[in-house]
Design an enzyme around this catalytic site. Structure first.
Site, PDB file in Angstrom:
ATOM      1  N   LYS A  44      37.638  39.186  50.390  1.00 41.06           N
ATOM      2  CA  LYS A  44      38.762  39.849  49.722  1.00 41.06           C
ATOM      3  C   LYS A  44      39.993  39.575  50.593  1.00 41.06           C
ATOM      4  O   LYS A  44      39.881  39.488  51.829  1.00 41.06           O
ATOM      5  CB  LYS A  44      38.502  41.365  49.635  1.00 41.06           C
ATOM      6  CG  LYS A  44      39.693  42.193  49.156  1.00 41.06           C
ATOM      7  CD  LYS A  44      40.058  41.914  47.700  1.00 41.06           C
ATOM      8  CE  LYS A  44      41.275  42.729  47.253  1.00 41.06           C
ATOM      9  NZ  LYS A  44      41.675  42.380  45.849  1.00 41.06           N
ATOM     10  N   ASN A  68      42.305  44.252  35.732  1.00 41.49           N
ATOM     11  CA  ASN A  68      42.248  44.974  36.999  1.00 41.49           C
ATOM     12  C   ASN A  68      43.629  45.176  37.575  1.00 41.49           C
ATOM     13  O   ASN A  68      44.513  44.330  37.435  1.00 41.49           O
ATOM     14  CB  ASN A  68      41.357  44.231  38.008  1.00 41.49           C
ATOM     15  CG  ASN A  68      42.149  43.228  38.844  1.00 41.49           C
ATOM     16  OD1 ASN A  68      42.782  43.576  39.831  1.00 41.49           O
ATOM     17  ND2 ASN A  68      42.157  41.970  38.420  1.00 41.49           N
ATOM     18  N   SER A  69      43.780  46.336  38.238  1.00 40.41           N
ATOM     19  CA  SER A  69      44.953  46.555  39.056  1.00 40.41           C
ATOM     20  C   SER A  69      44.470  47.265  40.316  1.00 40.41           C
ATOM     21  O   SER A  69      44.718  48.460  40.513  1.00 40.41           O
ATOM     22  CB  SER A  69      45.995  47.388  38.304  1.00 40.41           C
ATOM     23  OG  SER A  69      47.188  47.418  39.056  1.00 40.41           O
ATOM     24  N   MET A  70      43.678  46.522  41.128  1.00 41.25           N
ATOM     25  CA  MET A  70      43.010  47.104  42.285  1.00 41.25           C
ATOM     26  C   MET A  70      43.998  47.595  43.340  1.00 41.25           C
ATOM     27  O   MET A  70      43.776  48.598  44.007  1.00 41.25           O
ATOM     28  CB  MET A  70      42.057  46.100  42.928  1.00 41.25           C
ATOM     29  CG  MET A  70      41.085  45.422  41.981  1.00 41.25           C
ATOM     30  SD  MET A  70      40.025  46.594  41.140  1.00 41.25           S
ATOM     31  CE  MET A  70      38.951  47.030  42.488  1.00 41.25           C
ATOM     32  N   ASN A 127      46.842  34.022  49.722  1.00 45.70           N
ATOM     33  CA  ASN A 127      47.034  34.480  48.352  1.00 45.70           C
ATOM     34  C   ASN A 127      48.529  34.581  48.063  1.00 45.70           C
ATOM     35  O   ASN A 127      49.206  35.452  48.593  1.00 45.70           O
ATOM     36  CB  ASN A 127      46.358  35.851  48.193  1.00 45.70           C
ATOM     37  CG  ASN A 127      46.441  36.360  46.756  1.00 45.70           C
ATOM     38  OD1 ASN A 127      47.134  35.777  45.920  1.00 45.70           O
ATOM     39  ND2 ASN A 127      45.734  37.433  46.482  1.00 45.70           N
ATOM     40  N   CYS A 130      50.879  37.610  45.767  1.00 43.09           N
ATOM     41  CA  CYS A 130      51.235  38.908  46.306  1.00 43.09           C
ATOM     42  C   CYS A 130      52.680  39.236  45.925  1.00 43.09           C
ATOM     43  O   CYS A 130      53.462  38.342  45.575  1.00 43.09           O
ATOM     44  CB  CYS A 130      51.058  38.906  47.807  1.00 43.09           C
ATOM     45  SG  CYS A 130      51.985  37.576  48.526  1.00 43.09           S
ATOM     46  N   ASN A 193      44.697  32.465  39.745  1.00 42.91           N
ATOM     47  CA  ASN A 193      44.494  33.905  39.892  1.00 42.91           C
ATOM     48  C   ASN A 193      44.527  34.506  38.485  1.00 42.91           C
ATOM     49  O   ASN A 193      44.787  33.805  37.496  1.00 42.91           O
ATOM     50  CB  ASN A 193      45.628  34.483  40.773  1.00 42.91           C
ATOM     51  CG  ASN A 193      45.198  35.742  41.498  1.00 42.91           C
ATOM     52  OD1 ASN A 193      44.530  36.603  40.934  1.00 42.91           O
ATOM     53  ND2 ASN A 193      45.583  35.837  42.758  1.00 42.91           N
ATOM     54  N   GLY A 221      38.315  36.278  32.942  1.00 45.32           N
ATOM     55  CA  GLY A 221      37.224  36.052  32.001  1.00 45.32           C
ATOM     56  C   GLY A 221      37.528  35.035  30.918  1.00 45.32           C
ATOM     57  O   GLY A 221      38.413  34.191  31.060  1.00 45.32           O
ATOM     58  N   THR A 272      35.114  37.393  37.232  1.00 40.88           N
ATOM     59  CA  THR A 272      34.669  38.362  36.225  1.00 40.88           C
ATOM     60  C   THR A 272      33.172  38.267  35.917  1.00 40.88           C
ATOM     61  O   THR A 272      32.470  39.284  35.889  1.00 40.88           O
ATOM     62  CB  THR A 272      35.494  38.180  34.938  1.00 40.88           C
ATOM     63  OG1 THR A 272      36.879  38.456  35.239  1.00 40.88           O
ATOM     64  CG2 THR A 272      35.025  39.097  33.827  1.00 40.88           C
TER      65      THR A 272
HETATM   66  C1  LIG Z   1      47.853  41.648  42.710  1.00 37.81           C
HETATM   67  C2  LIG Z   1      47.967  41.905  44.192  1.00 37.81           C
HETATM   68  C3  LIG Z   1      47.571  43.351  44.496  1.00 37.81           C
HETATM   69  C4  LIG Z   1      49.429  41.730  44.569  1.00 37.81           C
HETATM   70  C5  LIG Z   1      47.140  40.886  44.995  1.00 37.81           C
HETATM   71  C6  LIG Z   1      45.631  41.120  44.987  1.00 37.81           C
HETATM   72  C7  LIG Z   1      45.004  40.835  43.674  1.00 37.81           C
HETATM   73  C8  LIG Z   1      44.415  41.824  42.907  1.00 37.81           C
HETATM   74  C9  LIG Z   1      44.370  43.257  43.315  1.00 37.81           C
HETATM   75  O1  LIG Z   1      43.891  43.559  44.439  1.00 37.81           O
HETATM   76  O2  LIG Z   1      44.836  44.067  42.478  1.00 37.81           O
HETATM   77  N1  LIG Z   1      43.840  41.541  41.687  1.00 37.81           N
HETATM   78  C10 LIG Z   1      43.830  40.259  41.184  1.00 37.81           C
HETATM   79  O3  LIG Z   1      43.314  39.986  40.081  1.00 37.81           O
HETATM   80  N2  LIG Z   1      44.389  39.264  41.931  1.00 37.81           N
HETATM   81  C11 LIG Z   1      44.982  39.495  43.149  1.00 37.81           C
HETATM   82  O4  LIG Z   1      45.492  38.534  43.783  1.00 37.81           O
END
Ligand SMILES: CC(C)(C)CCc1c(C(=O)O)[nH]c(=O)[nH]c1=O
Length: 312
Positions: A44, A68-70, A127, A130, A193, A221, A272
């Protein structure tokens, strides 16, 4: 029949691995991927400090993929560096990817200094999806910033390094990005991404399905395979052959792996579908790819890599 590959002169016995963010947040998950049929793993994206990430629900599975919005939850770069270095001591013949991301170029350089100081021998994935300074689009869509970051990165980091890119949707953007990328000694680029800021709705409840950002999130996906294949191939057509391509997006069977390689990918990453099926997927994808290769008379991926044909 071999599905082996190499990136930056590092050899992998299988061209299929996980995508950053999926099954790679801690040593338990990384060990499982390491012991699976995957050729290697990527962590990660590690940040300078550990992060909790966004409030849940922050990931949702649909029949065609995921949203996702992790919010970049991770144990911090030091954690992943320590773990991978320890593993590297035990498995000298295997190579690993470490993903990282800063919130500005100063942080990126600090992260890379940590990696240099740790004498990391694997491959770095920076990545670029960001966030940038508020008011500007994500880094990958701010071309001047991409140029500035890569200039600084390659003035400060000497090891093999690739970048994870967001998807592009305009031919001129492929041209502009390729012009920038070709200026730098990148080991590879990773396309794509998730497709940013999609929206999935629960009709019965008439509401969104994830809590952060009013339900807006990255899409993965089946939804994104045509975009992923186009990005892989567009850059394959435009980049110096020294810059390899990792294909990510919409892979859930051997045919999808075959298509990414046909478009020019040297390695493929699964997100996915790995989240849905678990690490056993790597054995299934590898067998399915071998079956396709056998049927077509290919013995190694170089036999068909990038050989997508056009209509006369
Ligand atoms: C979207 C960011 C939180 C700025 C980077 C981490 C990231 C995330 C995430 O951690 O939300 N989700 C993704 O599908 N791609 C990513 O590169």
């Amino acid at each position: 029949i071999s599905t082996a590959t190499s990136i930056a002169q590092q050899k992998f016995n299988n061209c299929i691995m996980n995508a950053s963010g999926v099954w790679c947040s801690d040593e338990k998950e990384l060990t499982i991927i390491d012991n699976s049929a995957a050729g290697t793993f990527v962590t990660k994206s590690g940040t300078l400090q550990p992060r909790e990430g966004n409030p849940s629900p922050r990931y949702f599975e649909t029949s065609w993929g995921s949203i996702n919005s992790m919010g970049l939850p991770n144990r911090g770069l030091d954690y992943y560096l320590d773990f991978v270095q320890k593993l590297q001591q035990q498995k000298r013949q295997k190579h690993y990817f470490i993903s990282c991301t800063g919130f500005n170029v100063q942080e990126d350089l600090l992260l890379l200094k940590k990696i240099t100081d740790a004498d990391f021998k694997g491959i770095v994935e920076l990545n670029l999806s960001c966030p940038n300074v508020p008011g500007k689009p994500q880094t990958g869509y701010d071309f001047a910033t991409v140029d500035m970051i890569l200039k600084n990165v390659f003035e400060n980091y000497a090891g093999p390094l690739g970048v994870k890119l967001p998807p592009y949707f305009d031919i001129v953007h492929f041209n502009q990005m390729a012009q920038i990328l070709n200026k730098y000694p990148l080991a590879y680029i990773n396309c794509v991404n998730s497709i940013g800021n999609g929206l999935y709705i629960d009709d019965e409840k008439e509401q969104v399905v994830i809590k952060p950002k009013n339900g807006f999130g990255g899409i993965g996906g089946d939804y994104i395979k045509p975009t992923a294949l186009a990005n892989v191939h567009a850059f394959y057509q435009r980049l110096d052959p020294k810059i390899q391509i990792i294909g990510t997006g919409g892979i859930k069977n051997g045919q999808d792996v075959f298509e990414h390689i046909l478009c020019g990918a040297s390695m493929v990453q699964v997100g996915t579908a790995l989240m849905k099926e678990g690490p056993d997927i790597f054995e299934r994808l590898t067998q399915e790819l071998k079956t396709i290769m056998q049927a077509k008379g290919y013995s190694k991926i170089a036999d068909f890599k990038g050989k997508l044909k056009y209509l006369a």
